[in-house]
Design a protein around this motif. Structure first.
Motif, PDB file in Angstrom:
ATOM      1  N   TYR A  40       0.846  -1.199   0.000  1.00 35.33           N
ATOM      2  CA  TYR A  40       0.000   0.000   0.000  1.00 35.33           C
ATOM      3  C   TYR A  40       0.883   1.251   0.000  1.00 35.33           C
ATOM      4  O   TYR A  40       0.690   2.187  -0.779  1.00 35.33           O
ATOM      5  CB  TYR A  40      -0.891   0.113   1.248  1.00 35.33           C
ATOM      6  N   ALA A  41       1.843   1.256   0.955  1.00 37.84           N
ATOM      7  CA  ALA A  41       2.667   2.450   1.148  1.00 37.84           C
ATOM      8  C   ALA A  41       3.531   2.749  -0.072  1.00 37.84           C
ATOM      9  O   ALA A  41       3.746   3.917  -0.410  1.00 37.84           O
ATOM     10  CB  ALA A  41       3.546   2.271   2.389  1.00 37.84           C
ATOM     11  N   ARG A  42       4.019   1.720  -0.734  1.00 37.49           N
ATOM     12  CA  ARG A  42       4.944   1.937  -1.850  1.00 37.49           C
ATOM     13  C   ARG A  42       4.216   2.227  -3.151  1.00 37.49           C
ATOM     14  O   ARG A  42       4.644   3.091  -3.922  1.00 37.49           O
ATOM     15  CB  ARG A  42       5.830   0.685  -2.024  1.00 37.49           C
ATOM     16  N   PHE A  43       3.105   1.516  -3.417  1.00 33.42           N
ATOM     17  CA  PHE A  43       2.465   1.607  -4.728  1.00 33.42           C
ATOM     18  C   PHE A  43       1.022   2.114  -4.685  1.00 33.42           C
ATOM     19  O   PHE A  43       0.429   2.365  -5.742  1.00 33.42           O
ATOM     20  CB  PHE A  43       2.479   0.238  -5.422  1.00 33.42           C
ATOM     21  N   GLY A  44       0.453   2.210  -3.484  1.00 29.63           N
ATOM     22  CA  GLY A  44      -0.912   2.684  -3.381  1.00 29.63           C
ATOM     23  C   GLY A  44      -1.944   1.706  -3.917  1.00 29.63           C
ATOM     24  O   GLY A  44      -3.029   2.116  -4.332  1.00 29.63           O
ATOM     25  N   VAL A  45      -1.626   0.417  -3.909  1.00 33.57           N
ATOM     26  CA  VAL A  45      -2.559  -0.576  -4.435  1.00 33.57           C
ATOM     27  C   VAL A  45      -3.648  -0.877  -3.410  1.00 33.57           C
ATOM     28  O   VAL A  45      -3.464  -0.724  -2.194  1.00 33.57           O
ATOM     29  CB  VAL A  45      -1.830  -1.878  -4.816  1.00 33.57           C
ATOM     30  N   ALA A  46      -4.788  -1.327  -3.913  1.00 35.40           N
ATOM     31  CA  ALA A  46      -5.898  -1.695  -3.037  1.00 35.40           C
ATOM     32  C   ALA A  46      -5.572  -2.997  -2.301  1.00 35.40           C
ATOM     33  O   ALA A  46      -4.749  -3.794  -2.768  1.00 35.40           O
ATOM     34  CB  ALA A  46      -7.176  -1.866  -3.858  1.00 35.40           C
ATOM     35  N   PRO A  47      -6.180  -3.223  -1.132  1.00 30.34           N
ATOM     36  CA  PRO A  47      -5.904  -4.445  -0.370  1.00 30.34           C
ATOM     37  C   PRO A  47      -6.088  -5.721  -1.180  1.00 30.34           C
ATOM     38  O   PRO A  47      -5.281  -6.649  -1.074  1.00 30.34           O
ATOM     39  CB  PRO A  47      -6.905  -4.359   0.786  1.00 30.34           C
ATOM     40  N   ALA A  48      -7.149  -5.783  -1.994  1.00 33.22           N
ATOM     41  CA  ALA A  48      -7.376  -7.000  -2.784  1.00 33.22           C
ATOM     42  C   ALA A  48      -6.255  -7.228  -3.776  1.00 33.22           C
ATOM     43  O   ALA A  48      -5.817  -8.370  -4.000  1.00 33.22           O
ATOM     44  CB  ALA A  48      -8.719  -6.890  -3.509  1.00 33.22           C
ATOM     45  N   ALA A  49      -5.746  -6.143  -4.389  1.00 34.77           N
ATOM     46  CA  ALA A  49      -4.647  -6.269  -5.348  1.00 34.77           C
ATOM     47  C   ALA A  49      -3.367  -6.726  -4.647  1.00 34.77           C
ATOM     48  O   ALA A  49      -2.610  -7.537  -5.186  1.00 34.77           O
ATOM     49  CB  ALA A  49      -4.418  -4.943  -6.059  1.00 34.77           C
ATOM     50  N   ALA A  50      -3.135  -6.210  -3.439  1.00 35.85           N
ATOM     51  CA  ALA A  50      -1.956  -6.630  -2.690  1.00 35.85           C
ATOM     52  C   ALA A  50      -2.037  -8.108  -2.334  1.00 35.85           C
ATOM     53  O   ALA A  50      -1.033  -8.833  -2.416  1.00 35.85           O
ATOM     54  CB  ALA A  50      -1.818  -5.783  -1.423  1.00 35.85           C
ATOM     55  N   THR A  51      -3.221  -8.561  -1.966  1.00 35.02           N
ATOM     56  CA  THR A  51      -3.407  -9.978  -1.656  1.00 35.02           C
ATOM     57  C   THR A  51      -3.102 -10.836  -2.872  1.00 35.02           C
ATOM     58  O   THR A  51      -2.457 -11.893  -2.769  1.00 35.02           O
ATOM     59  CB  THR A  51      -4.856 -10.225  -1.179  1.00 35.02           C
ATOM     60  N   ARG A  52      -3.544 -10.393  -4.039  1.00 34.48           N
ATOM     61  CA  ARG A  52      -3.263 -11.152  -5.276  1.00 34.48           C
ATOM     62  C   ARG A  52      -1.756 -11.177  -5.568  1.00 34.48           C
ATOM     63  O   ARG A  52      -1.236 -12.192  -6.037  1.00 34.48           O
ATOM     64  CB  ARG A  52      -4.031 -10.551  -6.449  1.00 34.48           C
ATOM     65  N   ASP A  53      -1.066 -10.075  -5.294  1.00 33.77           N
ATOM     66  CA  ASP A  53       0.375 -10.042  -5.526  1.00 33.77           C
ATOM     67  C   ASP A  53       1.096 -11.057  -4.650  1.00 33.77           C
ATOM     68  O   ASP A  53       2.000 -11.762  -5.105  1.00 33.77           O
ATOM     69  CB  ASP A  53       0.930  -8.635  -5.262  1.00 33.77           C
ATOM     70  N   PHE A  54       0.711 -11.126  -3.396  1.00 39.58           N
ATOM     71  CA  PHE A  54       1.342 -12.098  -2.501  1.00 39.58           C
ATOM     72  C   PHE A  54       1.045 -13.523  -2.953  1.00 39.58           C
ATOM     73  O   PHE A  54       1.920 -14.397  -2.919  1.00 39.58           O
ATOM     74  CB  PHE A  54       0.891 -11.869  -1.058  1.00 39.58           C
ATOM     75  N   ALA A  55      -0.196 -13.764  -3.377  1.00 38.73           N
ATOM     76  CA  ALA A  55      -0.560 -15.099  -3.851  1.00 38.73           C
ATOM     77  C   ALA A  55       0.241 -15.459  -5.101  1.00 38.73           C
ATOM     78  O   ALA A  55       0.702 -16.603  -5.252  1.00 38.73           O
ATOM     79  CB  ALA A  55      -2.058 -15.153  -4.140  1.00 38.73           C
ATOM     80  N   LEU A  56       0.431 -14.490  -5.995  1.00 41.15           N
ATOM     81  CA  LEU A  56       1.186 -14.738  -7.219  1.00 41.15           C
ATOM     82  C   LEU A  56       2.649 -15.017  -6.903  1.00 41.15           C
ATOM     83  O   LEU A  56       3.254 -15.931  -7.481  1.00 41.15           O
ATOM     84  CB  LEU A  56       1.067 -13.533  -8.148  1.00 41.15           C
ATOM     85  N   TYR A  57       3.211 -14.259  -5.959  1.00 38.25           N
ATOM     86  CA  TYR A  57       4.610 -14.498  -5.599  1.00 38.25           C
ATOM     87  C   TYR A  57       4.781 -15.881  -4.975  1.00 38.25           C
ATOM     88  O   TYR A  57       5.765 -16.584  -5.259  1.00 38.25           O
ATOM     89  CB  TYR A  57       5.124 -13.424  -4.630  1.00 38.25           C
ATOM     90  N   ARG A  58       3.830 -16.299  -4.160  1.00 36.75           N
ATOM     91  CA  ARG A  58       3.908 -17.635  -3.559  1.00 36.75           C
ATOM     92  C   ARG A  58       3.827 -18.719  -4.620  1.00 36.75           C
ATOM     93  O   ARG A  58       4.450 -19.781  -4.493  1.00 36.75           O
ATOM     94  CB  ARG A  58       2.779 -17.827  -2.543  1.00 36.75           C
ATOM     95  N   GLU A  59       3.089 -18.435  -5.675  1.00 36.86           N
ATOM     96  CA  GLU A  59       2.996 -19.404  -6.771  1.00 36.86           C
ATOM     97  C   GLU A  59       4.306 -19.466  -7.544  1.00 36.86           C
ATOM     98  O   GLU A  59       4.731 -20.537  -7.972  1.00 36.86           O
ATOM     99  CB  GLU A  59       1.843 -19.007  -7.701  1.00 36.86           C
ATOM    100  N   LEU A  60       4.953 -18.312  -7.709  1.00 37.54           N
ATOM    101  CA  LEU A  60       6.220 -18.259  -8.445  1.00 37.54           C
ATOM    102  C   LEU A  60       7.367 -18.850  -7.641  1.00 37.54           C
ATOM    103  O   LEU A  60       8.254 -19.510  -8.201  1.00 37.54           O
ATOM    104  CB  LEU A  60       6.551 -16.805  -8.805  1.00 37.54           C
ATOM    105  N   ALA A  61       7.392 -18.591  -6.332  1.00 38.07           N
ATOM    106  CA  ALA A  61       8.526 -19.014  -5.503  1.00 38.07           C
ATOM    107  C   ALA A  61       8.027 -19.483  -4.146  1.00 38.07           C
ATOM    108  O   ALA A  61       8.176 -18.793  -3.132  1.00 38.07           O
ATOM    109  CB  ALA A  61       9.512 -17.862  -5.343  1.00 38.07           C
TER     110      ALA A  61
END
Length: 315
Positions: free
Chosen positions: A43-64
């Motif tokens: 949120y602090a770095r990119f201003g993304v919505a909570p749902a978008a941040a959750t998707r980013d974490f899920a995507l990173y977990r899928e990648l690594a």
């Protein structure tokens, strides 16, 4: 149309959009250098919505999946025991971010991300001068300036700048000086009233014509012979052998050697704890316009026998 999950391939970093890669790289940066990351960090770095941040974490977990572990009690993600980065984190950029922050935002508000101390920058160019120099470099245009020289005082000049140089102590512009007909270094803090001129630049005024700029020299640096524990010096400079070989433009090599306190005397005669490195072959600097700045350097021939006077000067 439906997709058979068994045939779906795992995501690839290269398939992600640039904004996604940037957010995931930052997420990984937090894991790597702080040991944890959370949605508020995004949120602090990119201003993304909570749902978008959750998707980013899920995507990173899928990648690594081995890189990240969720801790429900603190609602944070922590670094995995088998962490291995999937993005490249350049040490110089990492250190800059840790010491100064990322500087995001219109107001440029930023600060160190961890307790850090670094030398104060005593010489800061005026923003208007810096902006004018940058625009001229980008557009390939000459600038009319007022310049204050240590040797000749104030004079009016027309310069054709083509590069900025950070010497570690100050910033200067490498430029062709129409007044002297030479390529010179112009210290940004000594420039006043820059005005871009709508006139052509000749080939002889461009970077390609600057012999000192286009000439790249190899410098072999070794632990100073007086140092009692050369193996520690090799560690300090990540030497994989007894020699640290660096390449530098002839126009800036002297600044670099001065900044690193490299003894450039032919017989490694300089004394002082600051001299931990020695230039093994000082002749490598022969003909370099910046060689006079190198600690202990002496020209092997009389001054009149070096490169022609018109090639380069310092402003």
């Amino acid at each position: 149309m439906t997709i058979n999950a068994s045939n779906a391939r795992p995501p690839d970093v290269e398939d992600l959009s640039y904004p996604q890669r940037e957010r995931l790289a930052y997420l990984e940066f937090r894991l790597c250098f702080f040991g944890e990351a959370s949605r508020p960090d995004l949120y602090a770095r990119f201003g993304v919505a909570p749902a978008a941040a959750t998707r980013d974490f899920a995507l990173y977990r899928e990648l690594a999946p081995a890189n990240i572990v969720f801790h429900g009690s603190s609602k944070t993600y922590r670094i995995g025991a088998d962490f291995s980065p999937i993005f490249e984190h350049d040490p110089k950029r990492v250190l800059s971010a840790l010491a100064q922050g990322f500087g995001a935002g219109v107001d440029g508000a930023s600060g160190p991300m961890l307790p850090c101390e670094s030398p104060a920058m005593l010489s800061v160019p005026p923003l208007g001068v810096l902006a004018a120099i940058c625009r001229a470099i980008h557009a390939g245009r000459p600038l009319a300036i007022r310049y204050h020289s240590m040797s000749s005082g104030m004079s009016r000049r027309v310069i054709v700048p083509f590069a900025l140089v950070d010497t570690g102590l100050r910033w200067h512009a490498r430029a062709f000086d129409r007044k002297s007909g030479e390529f010179r270094d112009f210290v940004l803090t000594r420039i006043e009233s820059p005005q871009e001129l709508d006139v052509d630049v000749s080939p002889g005024e461009r970077a390609e014509a600057d012999i000192q700029w286009t000439r790249v020299i190899e410098l072999d640096l070794v632990p100073h012979p007086r140092v009692q524990r050369p193996e520690i010096i090799r560690m300090d400079y990540s030497m994989t052998s007894d020699v640290l070989r660096v390449r530098a433009r002839a126009a800036v090599a002297g600044y670099m050697l001065l900044r690193w306190s490299v003894d450039c005397s032919p017989d490694h005669a300089l004394e002082g704890e600051q001299y931990r490195l020695w230039l093994r072959d000082p002749l490598a600097l022969y003909g370099a316009s910046s060689a006079t700045l190198a600690p202990g350097y002496t020209s092997p021939v009389p001054e009149r026998d070096t490169l022609p006077k018109a090639v380069n000067r310092k402003g």
